[in-house]
Motif scaffolding. Structure first.
Motif, PDB file in Angstrom:
ATOM      1  N   PRO A   1     -16.209  21.152  43.954  1.00 25.78           N
ATOM      2  CA  PRO A   1     -17.317  20.891  44.883  1.00 25.78           C
ATOM      3  C   PRO A   1     -18.094  19.655  44.471  1.00 25.78           C
ATOM      4  CG  PRO A   1     -17.843  22.738  43.444  1.00 25.78           C
ATOM      5  CD  PRO A   1     -16.417  22.395  43.177  1.00 25.78           C
ATOM      6  N   ALA A   2     -18.711  19.004  45.451  1.00 23.91           N
ATOM      7  CA  ALA A   2     -19.507  17.813  45.163  1.00 23.91           C
ATOM      8  C   ALA A   2     -20.651  18.135  44.214  1.00 23.91           C
ATOM      9  CB  ALA A   2     -20.039  17.213  46.465  1.00 23.91           C
ATOM     10  N   LYS A   3     -21.192  19.359  44.332  1.00 25.15           N
ATOM     11  CA  LYS A   3     -22.257  19.815  43.444  1.00 25.15           C
ATOM     12  C   LYS A   3     -22.033  21.295  43.170  1.00 25.15           C
ATOM     13  CE  LYS A   3     -25.776  16.619  45.234  1.00 25.15           C
ATOM     14  NZ  LYS A   3     -24.861  15.972  46.188  1.00 25.15           N
ATOM     15  N   PRO A   4     -22.444  21.782  42.002  1.00 26.11           N
ATOM     16  CA  PRO A   4     -22.299  23.213  41.710  1.00 26.11           C
ATOM     17  C   PRO A   4     -23.004  24.063  42.768  1.00 26.11           C
ATOM     18  CG  PRO A   4     -22.885  22.009  39.721  1.00 26.11           C
ATOM     19  CD  PRO A   4     -23.017  21.039  40.856  1.00 26.11           C
ATOM     20  N   GLY A   5     -22.345  25.144  43.174  1.00 27.01           N
ATOM     21  CA  GLY A   5     -22.929  26.056  44.147  1.00 27.01           C
ATOM     22  C   GLY A   5     -22.559  25.760  45.575  1.00 27.01           C
ATOM     23  N   LEU A   6     -22.012  24.561  45.854  1.00 27.51           N
ATOM     24  CA  LEU A   6     -21.602  24.230  47.213  1.00 27.51           C
ATOM     25  C   LEU A   6     -20.187  24.737  47.456  1.00 27.51           C
ATOM     26  CD1 LEU A   6     -22.958  20.589  47.653  1.00 27.51           C
ATOM     27  CD2 LEU A   6     -23.892  22.700  48.609  1.00 27.51           C
ATOM     28  N   PRO A   7     -19.849  25.038  48.705  1.00 23.97           N
ATOM     29  CA  PRO A   7     -18.505  25.548  49.004  1.00 23.97           C
ATOM     30  C   PRO A   7     -17.460  24.459  48.851  1.00 23.97           C
ATOM     31  CG  PRO A   7     -19.699  25.130  51.027  1.00 23.97           C
ATOM     32  CD  PRO A   7     -20.689  24.928  49.916  1.00 23.97           C
ATOM     33  N   ALA A   8     -16.246  24.872  48.539  1.00 26.23           N
ATOM     34  CA  ALA A   8     -15.118  23.941  48.444  1.00 26.23           C
ATOM     35  C   ALA A   8     -13.860  24.670  48.889  1.00 26.23           C
ATOM     36  CB  ALA A   8     -14.964  23.423  47.017  1.00 26.23           C
ATOM     37  N   PRO A   9     -12.941  23.982  49.557  1.00 26.29           N
ATOM     38  CA  PRO A   9     -11.718  24.636  50.023  1.00 26.29           C
ATOM     39  C   PRO A   9     -10.772  24.937  48.871  1.00 26.29           C
ATOM     40  CG  PRO A   9     -11.631  22.297  50.489  1.00 26.29           C
ATOM     41  CD  PRO A   9     -13.007  22.571  49.959  1.00 26.29           C
ATOM     42  N   VAL A  10      -9.849  25.858  49.127  1.00 26.82           N
ATOM     43  CA  VAL A  10      -8.808  26.221  48.173  1.00 26.82           C
ATOM     44  C   VAL A  10      -7.464  25.788  48.751  1.00 26.82           C
ATOM     45  CG1 VAL A  10      -7.686  28.124  46.955  1.00 26.82           C
ATOM     46  CG2 VAL A  10     -10.164  28.163  47.309  1.00 26.82           C
ATOM     47  N   PHE A  11      -6.622  25.198  47.913  1.00 25.80           N
ATOM     48  CA  PHE A  11      -5.338  24.668  48.370  1.00 25.80           C
ATOM     49  C   PHE A  11      -4.179  25.496  47.823  1.00 25.80           C
ATOM     50  CE2 PHE A  11      -8.241  21.179  48.897  1.00 25.80           C
ATOM     51  CZ  PHE A  11      -7.832  20.597  50.089  1.00 25.80           C
ATOM     52  N   ASP A  12      -3.203  25.741  48.701  1.00 30.70           N
ATOM     53  CA  ASP A  12      -1.968  26.429  48.347  1.00 30.70           C
ATOM     54  C   ASP A  12      -0.951  25.355  47.965  1.00 30.70           C
ATOM     55  OD1 ASP A  12      -0.279  28.517  47.975  1.00 30.70           O
ATOM     56  OD2 ASP A  12       0.006  28.998  50.080  1.00 30.70           O
ATOM     57  N   VAL A  13      -0.614  25.297  46.680  1.00 30.55           N
ATOM     58  CA  VAL A  13       0.170  24.181  46.153  1.00 30.55           C
ATOM     59  C   VAL A  13       1.535  24.682  45.692  1.00 30.55           C
ATOM     60  CG1 VAL A  13       0.218  22.271  44.510  1.00 30.55           C
ATOM     61  CG2 VAL A  13      -1.983  23.117  45.381  1.00 30.55           C
ATOM     62  N   LEU A  14       2.595  24.130  46.267  1.00 25.51           N
ATOM     63  CA  LEU A  14       3.963  24.431  45.846  1.00 25.51           C
ATOM     64  C   LEU A  14       4.670  23.099  45.590  1.00 25.51           C
ATOM     65  CD1 LEU A  14       6.031  26.673  45.312  1.00 25.51           C
ATOM     66  CD2 LEU A  14       6.779  26.429  47.684  1.00 25.51           C
ATOM     67  N   PRO A  15       4.633  22.619  44.352  1.00 27.44           N
ATOM     68  CA  PRO A  15       5.250  21.320  44.051  1.00 27.44           C
ATOM     69  C   PRO A  15       6.731  21.315  44.418  1.00 27.44           C
ATOM     70  CG  PRO A  15       3.867  22.039  42.231  1.00 27.44           C
ATOM     71  CD  PRO A  15       3.997  23.201  43.160  1.00 27.44           C
ATOM     72  N   PRO A  16       7.238  20.190  44.944  1.00 25.91           N
ATOM     73  CA  PRO A  16       8.648  20.112  45.339  1.00 25.91           C
ATOM     74  C   PRO A  16       9.582  19.816  44.163  1.00 25.91           C
ATOM     75  CG  PRO A  16       7.548  18.072  45.888  1.00 25.91           C
ATOM     76  CD  PRO A  16       6.486  18.984  45.340  1.00 25.91           C
ATOM     77  N   ARG A  17       9.013  19.638  42.986  1.00 28.71           N
ATOM     78  CA  ARG A  17       9.821  19.300  41.816  1.00 28.71           C
ATOM     79  C   ARG A  17       9.118  19.822  40.564  1.00 28.71           C
ATOM     80  NH1 ARG A  17       7.262  14.598  43.584  1.00 28.71           N
ATOM     81  NH2 ARG A  17       5.773  13.694  42.091  1.00 28.71           N
ATOM     82  N   GLU A  18       9.814  19.766  39.462  1.00 27.15           N
ATOM     83  CA  GLU A  18       9.228  20.194  38.191  1.00 27.15           C
ATOM     84  C   GLU A  18       8.154  19.204  37.746  1.00 27.15           C
ATOM     85  OE1 GLU A  18      10.577  21.483  33.658  1.00 27.15           O
ATOM     86  OE2 GLU A  18      12.027  20.536  35.011  1.00 27.15           O
ATOM     87  N   LEU A  19       7.050  19.764  37.265  1.00 29.76           N
ATOM     88  CA  LEU A  19       5.975  18.943  36.716  1.00 29.76           C
ATOM     89  C   LEU A  19       5.886  19.217  35.217  1.00 29.76           C
ATOM     90  CD1 LEU A  19       3.174  19.483  39.412  1.00 29.76           C
ATOM     91  CD2 LEU A  19       4.898  17.678  39.322  1.00 29.76           C
ATOM     92  N   LEU A  20       6.084  18.201  34.415  1.00 24.28           N
ATOM     93  CA  LEU A  20       6.063  18.376  32.965  1.00 24.28           C
ATOM     94  C   LEU A  20       4.666  18.238  32.385  1.00 24.28           C
ATOM     95  CD1 LEU A  20       9.298  16.371  32.056  1.00 24.28           C
ATOM     96  CD2 LEU A  20       9.026  18.851  32.357  1.00 24.28           C
ATOM     97  N   GLU A  21       3.756  17.676  33.152  1.00 23.57           N
ATOM     98  CA  GLU A  21       2.377  17.486  32.691  1.00 23.57           C
ATOM     99  C   GLU A  21       1.442  17.588  33.892  1.00 23.57           C
ATOM    100  OE1 GLU A  21       2.390  13.640  30.943  1.00 23.57           O
ATOM    101  OE2 GLU A  21       2.655  12.582  32.843  1.00 23.57           O
ATOM    102  N   PRO A  22       0.146  17.799  33.644  1.00 22.47           N
ATOM    103  CA  PRO A  22      -0.795  17.873  34.767  1.00 22.47           C
ATOM    104  C   PRO A  22      -0.700  16.633  35.650  1.00 22.47           C
ATOM    105  CG  PRO A  22      -1.865  18.585  32.749  1.00 22.47           C
ATOM    106  CD  PRO A  22      -0.525  18.024  32.342  1.00 22.47           C
ATOM    107  N   THR A  23      -0.676  16.872  36.962  1.00 24.50           N
ATOM    108  CA  THR A  23      -0.487  15.792  37.927  1.00 24.50           C
ATOM    109  C   THR A  23      -1.601  15.832  38.961  1.00 24.50           C
ATOM    110  OG1 THR A  23       1.917  15.930  37.661  1.00 24.50           O
ATOM    111  CG2 THR A  23       1.095  14.803  39.630  1.00 24.50           C
ATOM    112  N   THR A  24      -2.207  14.678  39.210  1.00 28.68           N
ATOM    113  CA  THR A  24      -3.284  14.587  40.200  1.00 28.68           C
ATOM    114  C   THR A  24      -2.716  14.151  41.545  1.00 28.68           C
ATOM    115  OG1 THR A  24      -4.916  14.026  38.500  1.00 28.68           O
ATOM    116  CG2 THR A  24      -5.475  13.488  40.775  1.00 28.68           C
ATOM    117  N   ILE A  25      -3.038  14.907  42.590  1.00 30.39           N
ATOM    118  CA  ILE A  25      -2.618  14.540  43.941  1.00 30.39           C
ATOM    119  C   ILE A  25      -3.843  14.438  44.840  1.00 30.39           C
ATOM    120  CG2 ILE A  25      -0.331  15.576  43.703  1.00 30.39           C
ATOM    121  CD1 ILE A  25      -1.344  17.938  45.375  1.00 30.39           C
ATOM    122  N   THR A  26      -3.702  13.712  45.948  1.00 28.06           N
ATOM    123  CA  THR A  26      -4.784  13.539  46.917  1.00 28.06           C
ATOM    124  C   THR A  26      -4.493  14.368  48.152  1.00 28.06           C
ATOM    125  OG1 THR A  26      -5.218  11.291  46.127  1.00 28.06           O
ATOM    126  CG2 THR A  26      -6.060  11.873  48.307  1.00 28.06           C
TER     127      THR A  26
END
Length: 404
Positions: free
Chosen positions: A336-361
């Protein structure tokens, strides 16, 4: 608030679609369902979030409706002060059902028939004001429920000659129904919205320009005033109800999007008294609210409502942990932009193996609104302002394109 746990408020029967009744089958393919347009096409599923509400309530004299912990000074006249300013930190759920389909409206003579489409909605709002913390984390008390319809009216060329418009038809439990209209926006604008100020100060009925009558309850630091809550010390410290916010409740909306990356905004306004070239609409009240047949002594006559909506596309960067194919999808909340504000939740199913944390937009739809209901009583018009910032209440699927 835990957005991913929000349940829908309403739904239509399966496969329910309105259509015109014809005397006999028409040859050929069925007509396509009329469009919902650029704005209403975003009204789908359930949204949830937080907001702020202000209302000057009438206060009866004998027995008095509201008593206060702190003595009101200066002492009100006899009978007691005619109003109480109620302030609410709110949590809200707004659910849209599936589109209605083909809603025919018949034209007369030179005016051809038109076909509307729209979505039913249900809005539920809880007060969660907590004087102990100054935040919206208190016991939930239901203060508003509104079922209704959002409809899109297509362009007409004859009777009337008018561009496409949006209509909000809602029912309020206190005894008011609204039909609020406004022209449909033509396109989204790049970037975040420009949110103008809104004023809660009452003014003399029908005065032009408005003759404003400020009240002591509008001073945040005043602890001896006919207001709920009376003492705003903890709220001022928490930044949730400040003098700046009482002067302009839309500041709550600006605070909510500060720090967000908003790539586009669709803006539109509906009103029970829309400005030209739009016309039509209105507000209807039960007899108790109007007071008498001529509304010369109303208890609280809702004479007008105007609401502006901003439908925003918000960009988020989420960090996906290491992942192996075959593992279940991940549920990752946006920050969230600030603590206490709502934020959406994303259902993430990567199409490939991730060996380390990966940032996506990723992106999500966000709805903000600012609504003013004008109540007449005691010789004044009292603005009743409600604002909220709402995000999807169901998990958002990350598209394949997010992975590059």
């Amino acid at each position: 608030m835990a957005i991913e746990t929000i349940k829908p408020l309403m739904s239509l029967p399966e496969n329910f679609k309105i259509n015109e009744v014809l005397p006999e089958p028409v040859a050929g393919l069925p007509k396509p369902e009329p469009t919902l347009g650029i704005a209403l096409s975003h009204f789908t599923g359930t949204f949830a979030g937080t907001g702020f509400n202000t209302i000057f309530r009438p206060n009866s004299a004998a027995p008095t409706t509201t008593t206060f912990t702190n003595p009101v000074t200066p002492a009100p006249p006899t009978p007691p002060s005619e109003n109480v300013l109620e302030l609410n930190l709110t949590q809200e759920t707004l659910t849209f059902a599936s589109s209605l389909g083909t809603v025919p409206n018949r034209g007369l003579e030179a005016q051809n028939d038109i076909v509307l489409n729209g979505v039913p909605y249900a809005q539920a709002i809880n007060d969660v004001t907590n004087p102990a913390t100054g935040r919206g984390d208190g016991k939930a008390t239901a203060i508003h429920f509104e079922p209704g319809l959002w409809m899109r009216v297509p362009t007409t060329e004859t009777t009337p000659k008018l561009g496409a418009s949006l209509v909000r038809m809602g029912s309020i439990p206190h005894g008011t129904t609204i039909n609020a209209q406004g022209l449909e926006p033509k396109a989204a604008a790049n970037g975040p919205p420009t949110i103008p100020p809104v004023n809660i100060t009452p003014f003399v009925i029908n005065s032009s320009p408005p003759h404003f009558i400020p009240f002591i309850s509008q001073t945040a630091t005043n602890k001896n005033t006919p207001r709920i809550p009376q003492d705003l010390t903890t709220f001022i410290a928490a930044g949730t109800i400040t003098q700046e916010i009482l002067n302009d409740p839309n500041q709550v909306l600006r605070n909510a999007i500060a720090g967000q990356t908003i790539t586009s905004t669709i803006t539109f306004t509906v009103s029970t008294t829309p400005p030209p070239p739009e016309f039509g609409g209105g507000a209807g009240n039960i007899a108790f609210l109007e007071g008498d047949v001529n509304t010369t002594n109303p208890n609280a006559d809702a004479v007008r409502m105007t609401a502006t909506f901003w439908i925003e596309t918000v960009e988020h960067k989420i960090v996906v942990p290491p992942f192996k194919p075959g593992e279940p999808a991940l549920k990752i909340p946006a920050t969230p932009a600030k603590p206490g504000l709502p934020a959406p939740v994303f259902d993430v199913l990567p199409p490939r193996e991730l060996l380390e944390p990966t940032t996506i937009t990723v992106t999500s739809t966000q709805i903000q609104y600012s609504q003013v209901v004008f109540l007449n009583f005691g010789g004044l018009t009292w603005p009743h302002v409600s604002v909220a910032t709402l995000v999807p209440g169901h998990t958002q699927t990350v598209p394949h394109s997010a992975w590059g």
